[in-house]
Write a protein that holds these residues in place. Structure first.
Motif, mmCIF file in Angstrom:
data_model
loop_
_atom_site.group_PDB
_atom_site.id
_atom_site.type_symbol
_atom_site.label_atom_id
_atom_site.label_comp_id
_atom_site.label_asym_id
_atom_site.label_seq_id
_atom_site.Cartn_x
_atom_site.Cartn_y
_atom_site.Cartn_z
ATOM 1 N N THR A 1 0.817 -1.214 0.000
ATOM 2 C CA THR A 1 0.000 0.000 0.000
ATOM 3 C C THR A 1 0.849 1.261 0.000
ATOM 4 O O THR A 1 0.368 2.342 -0.346
ATOM 5 C CB THR A 1 -0.963 0.020 1.203
ATOM 6 N N GLU A 2 2.116 1.122 0.367
ATOM 7 C CA GLU A 2 3.025 2.265 0.293
ATOM 8 C C GLU A 2 3.465 2.551 -1.135
ATOM 9 O O GLU A 2 3.847 3.676 -1.458
ATOM 10 C CB GLU A 2 4.261 2.009 1.158
ATOM 11 N N VAL A 3 3.409 1.522 -1.991
ATOM 12 C CA VAL A 3 3.945 1.703 -3.340
ATOM 13 C C VAL A 3 2.871 1.762 -4.420
ATOM 14 O O VAL A 3 3.164 2.155 -5.545
ATOM 15 C CB VAL A 3 4.966 0.590 -3.690
ATOM 16 N N THR A 4 1.638 1.399 -4.108
ATOM 17 C CA THR A 4 0.591 1.510 -5.117
ATOM 18 C C THR A 4 -0.766 1.663 -4.441
ATOM 19 O O THR A 4 -1.002 1.057 -3.388
ATOM 20 C CB THR A 4 0.575 0.273 -6.046
ATOM 21 N N PRO A 5 -1.653 2.470 -4.994
ATOM 22 C CA PRO A 5 -2.990 2.596 -4.412
ATOM 23 C C PRO A 5 -3.723 1.262 -4.472
ATOM 24 O O PRO A 5 -3.714 0.584 -5.502
ATOM 25 C CB PRO A 5 -3.666 3.640 -5.316
ATOM 26 N N VAL A 6 -4.362 0.895 -3.368
ATOM 27 C CA VAL A 6 -5.105 -0.361 -3.274
ATOM 28 C C VAL A 6 -6.529 -0.045 -2.827
ATOM 29 O O VAL A 6 -6.730 0.790 -1.947
ATOM 30 C CB VAL A 6 -4.427 -1.330 -2.272
ATOM 31 N N ASP A 7 -7.509 -0.713 -3.437
ATOM 32 C CA ASP A 7 -8.911 -0.457 -3.102
ATOM 33 C C ASP A 7 -9.450 -1.395 -2.030
ATOM 34 O O ASP A 7 -10.303 -1.012 -1.240
ATOM 35 C CB ASP A 7 -9.783 -0.584 -4.354
ATOM 36 N N SER A 8 -8.982 -2.650 -2.040
ATOM 37 C CA SER A 8 -9.477 -3.604 -1.046
ATOM 38 C C SER A 8 -8.515 -4.772 -0.914
ATOM 39 O O SER A 8 -7.608 -4.957 -1.732
ATOM 40 C CB SER A 8 -10.875 -4.120 -1.411
ATOM 41 N N ILE A 9 -8.751 -5.563 0.129
ATOM 42 C CA ILE A 9 -7.901 -6.719 0.451
ATOM 43 C C ILE A 9 -8.665 -8.012 0.185
ATOM 44 O O ILE A 9 -9.864 -8.111 0.459
ATOM 45 C CB ILE A 9 -7.490 -6.694 1.941
ATOM 46 N N ILE A 10 -7.945 -9.000 -0.336
ATOM 47 C CA ILE A 10 -8.463 -10.366 -0.410
ATOM 48 C C ILE A 10 -7.590 -11.219 0.504
ATOM 49 O O ILE A 10 -6.362 -11.243 0.353
ATOM 50 C CB ILE A 10 -8.422 -10.924 -1.843
ATOM 51 N N VAL A 11 -8.199 -11.880 1.481
ATOM 52 C CA VAL A 11 -7.464 -12.737 2.410
ATOM 53 C C VAL A 11 -7.699 -14.185 2.020
ATOM 54 O O VAL A 11 -8.843 -14.670 2.043
ATOM 55 C CB VAL A 11 -7.894 -12.498 3.873
ATOM 56 N N THR A 12 -6.638 -14.890 1.649
ATOM 57 C CA THR A 12 -6.748 -16.268 1.176
ATOM 58 C C THR A 12 -6.399 -17.280 2.270
ATOM 59 O O THR A 12 -5.867 -16.919 3.323
ATOM 60 C CB THR A 12 -5.809 -16.499 -0.017
ATOM 61 N N LYS A 13 -6.706 -18.532 2.000
ATOM 62 C CA LYS A 13 -6.268 -19.687 2.793
ATOM 63 C C LYS A 13 -6.769 -19.660 4.237
ATOM 64 O O LYS A 13 -6.150 -20.242 5.129
ATOM 65 C CB LYS A 13 -4.736 -19.808 2.766
ATOM 66 N N LEU A 14 -7.898 -19.008 4.483
ATOM 67 C CA LEU A 14 -8.440 -18.980 5.840
ATOM 68 C C LEU A 14 -8.943 -20.348 6.282
ATOM 69 O O LEU A 14 -9.096 -20.589 7.477
ATOM 70 C CB LEU A 14 -9.561 -17.947 5.944
ATOM 71 N N ASP A 15 -9.200 -21.234 5.326
ATOM 72 C CA ASP A 15 -9.672 -22.579 5.684
ATOM 73 C C ASP A 15 -8.602 -23.372 6.422
ATOM 74 O O ASP A 15 -8.918 -24.355 7.096
ATOM 75 C CB ASP A 15 -10.112 -23.344 4.436
ATOM 76 N N GLY A 16 -7.344 -22.951 6.329
ATOM 77 C CA GLY A 16 -6.277 -23.668 7.020
ATOM 78 C C GLY A 16 -5.694 -22.916 8.197
ATOM 79 O O GLY A 16 -4.710 -23.351 8.789
ATOM 80 N N SER A 17 -6.312 -21.794 8.566
ATOM 81 C CA SER A 17 -5.743 -20.959 9.624
ATOM 82 C C SER A 17 -6.452 -21.162 10.955
ATOM 83 O O SER A 17 -7.674 -21.026 11.031
ATOM 84 C CB SER A 17 -5.838 -19.481 9.240
ATOM 85 N N PRO A 18 -5.721 -21.489 12.033
ATOM 86 C CA PRO A 18 -6.342 -21.602 13.352
ATOM 87 C C PRO A 18 -6.494 -20.255 14.043
ATOM 88 O O PRO A 18 -7.022 -20.180 15.143
ATOM 89 C CB PRO A 18 -5.360 -22.496 14.118
ATOM 90 N N LYS A 19 -6.005 -19.187 13.403
ATOM 91 C CA LYS A 19 -6.014 -17.868 14.050
ATOM 92 C C LYS A 19 -7.079 -16.965 13.436
ATOM 93 O O LYS A 19 -8.144 -16.788 13.996
ATOM 94 C CB LYS A 19 -4.629 -17.235 13.948
ATOM 95 N N GLY A 20 -6.806 -16.399 12.275
ATOM 96 C CA GLY A 20 -7.828 -15.637 11.565
ATOM 97 C C GLY A 20 -8.066 -14.233 12.062
ATOM 98 O O GLY A 20 -8.880 -13.507 11.497
ATOM 99 N N GLY A 21 -7.365 -13.812 13.111
ATOM 100 C CA GLY A 21 -7.617 -12.500 13.682
ATOM 101 C C GLY A 21 -7.094 -11.344 12.860
ATOM 102 O O GLY A 21 -7.470 -10.196 13.102
ATOM 103 N N VAL A 22 -6.222 -11.630 11.884
ATOM 104 C CA VAL A 22 -5.657 -10.551 11.073
ATOM 105 C C VAL A 22 -6.748 -9.784 10.347
ATOM 106 O O VAL A 22 -6.608 -8.586 10.063
ATOM 107 C CB VAL A 22 -4.614 -11.115 10.077
ATOM 108 N N LEU A 23 -7.865 -10.441 10.065
ATOM 109 C CA LEU A 23 -8.986 -9.760 9.411
ATOM 110 C C LEU A 23 -9.482 -8.569 10.219
ATOM 111 O O LEU A 23 -9.961 -7.584 9.663
ATOM 112 C CB LEU A 23 -10.148 -10.736 9.218
#
Length: 313
Positions: free
Chosen positions: A250-272
């Motif tokens: 995001t420092e180097v290019t404008p971004v409109d939104s985030i896609i978070v992948t591989k949540l089916d294998g994550s025991p944490k998920g709090g980064v969302l």
């Protein structure tokens, strides 16, 4: 009405979220339910334990402190487990805000630019996005902009064939900006509705990354007239490291939104829960499996329902 709202019903989405977030529920969700189930009073020790749990689950310190500060004002003596969990969910929802309203394509050529670190599932995500618009009978062109890896464009071509859309790619080592130029010209000449541009995700040198992305962006805008949406893809398993990578992009290019992948294998998920606080961006989609239909529009209510209440006793 948004295309994704037409394709995915609320009930069906809830079922996919529940299944896809099973590992996160067993980890973060179960620990959260256990903490609330053991509470006798909401004292400082209990709130310290909640803070520790949020941090262990990849919620950033900034976001965790905000959640707890607001939750302290909402929690009341004598609340049972369900009432307290509902209060916490409401705090999180209020801090996140409304879902990103991802609209259908406009008339003419639409351009999506997809960026992120290699290994996040970026190329697969491009194909899954293409599949969803292909279901709406849109003419989609997948563009292989990762010409720095031999397997980069090849992988995207395999996916294009699998989901039934067209592919445009360059040779290994070719300037990706020139590939974009030819791809957009091809799309305009052949009446495509949507061009989805994959990109390289090398972070070895931020200056080089900035120069590459800036050149790609300028070329797309010059040839197509605009970039309609820039997605940043991060791996849900990488937690705070993924968030750090996201900050770099995001420092180097404008971004409109985030896609978070591989949540089916994550025991944490709090980064969302930290993305909006840390980056000022919302999540447009989450990846809940390997199948093409497992890329889902993000819904904060469905996410919290699957994560928090499916573990409550």
């Amino acid at each position: 009405m948004s295309f994704f709202k037409k394709i995915f019903s609320k009930k069906e989405a809830a079922a996919v979220y529940t299944t896809g977030l099973s590992e996160t529920r067993k980890g973060f969700g179960a620990k959260l339910a256990g903490l609330f189930g053991r509470q006798t009073e909401f004292d400082d020790v209990w709130f310290d334990n909640l803070l520790a749990l949020l941090l262990q689950s990849d919620v950033s310190l900034k976001s965790a402190r905000k959640i707890i500060k607001s939750f302290r004002k909402e929690v009341k003596r004598g609340m049972d487990e369900q009432e307290a969990l509902e209060a916490l969910a409401q705090v999180i929802k209020s801090q996140y805000g409304e879902n990103l309203d991802f609209q259908s394509l406009h008339d003419g050529l639409n351009v999506f630019f997809v960026v992120g670190v290699n290994g996040t599932g970026k190329t697969t995500t491009c194909a899954k996005l293409a599949h969803q618009y292909h279901l709406e009978d849109k003419k989609v062109l997948l563009v292989g902009g990762d010409t720095f890896r031999a397997a980069g464009s090849n992988q995207l071509k395999v996916w294009a064939d699998k989901v039934g859309v067209d592919f445009f790619g360059g040779k290994e080592g070719e300037d990706p900006a020139s590939v974009y130029v030819e791809a957009v010209r091809h799309a305009k000449a052949n009446d495509f509705d949507l061009v989805i541009c994959d990109s390289a995700g090398r972070l070895q040198n931020k200056v080089n990354l900035m120069n590459e992305l800036d050149k790609m962006k300028r070329v797309l805008i010059k040839e197509a007239g605009q970039i309609d949406h820039t997605f940043l893809v991060i791996d849900g398993n990488t937690g705070q490291n993924g968030l750090s990578q996201a900050k770099t992009f995001t420092e180097v290019t404008p971004v409109d939104s985030i896609i978070v992948t591989k949540l089916d294998g994550s025991p944490k998920g709090g980064v969302l829960l930290s993305i909006k606080d840390e980056l000022g961006l919302k999540v447009s989609h989450i990846g809940l499996g390997e199948k093409v239909e497992d890329l889902r529009p993000f819904d904060i209510d469905t996410y919290l329902e699957a994560l928090v209440f499916d573990n409550a006793t």
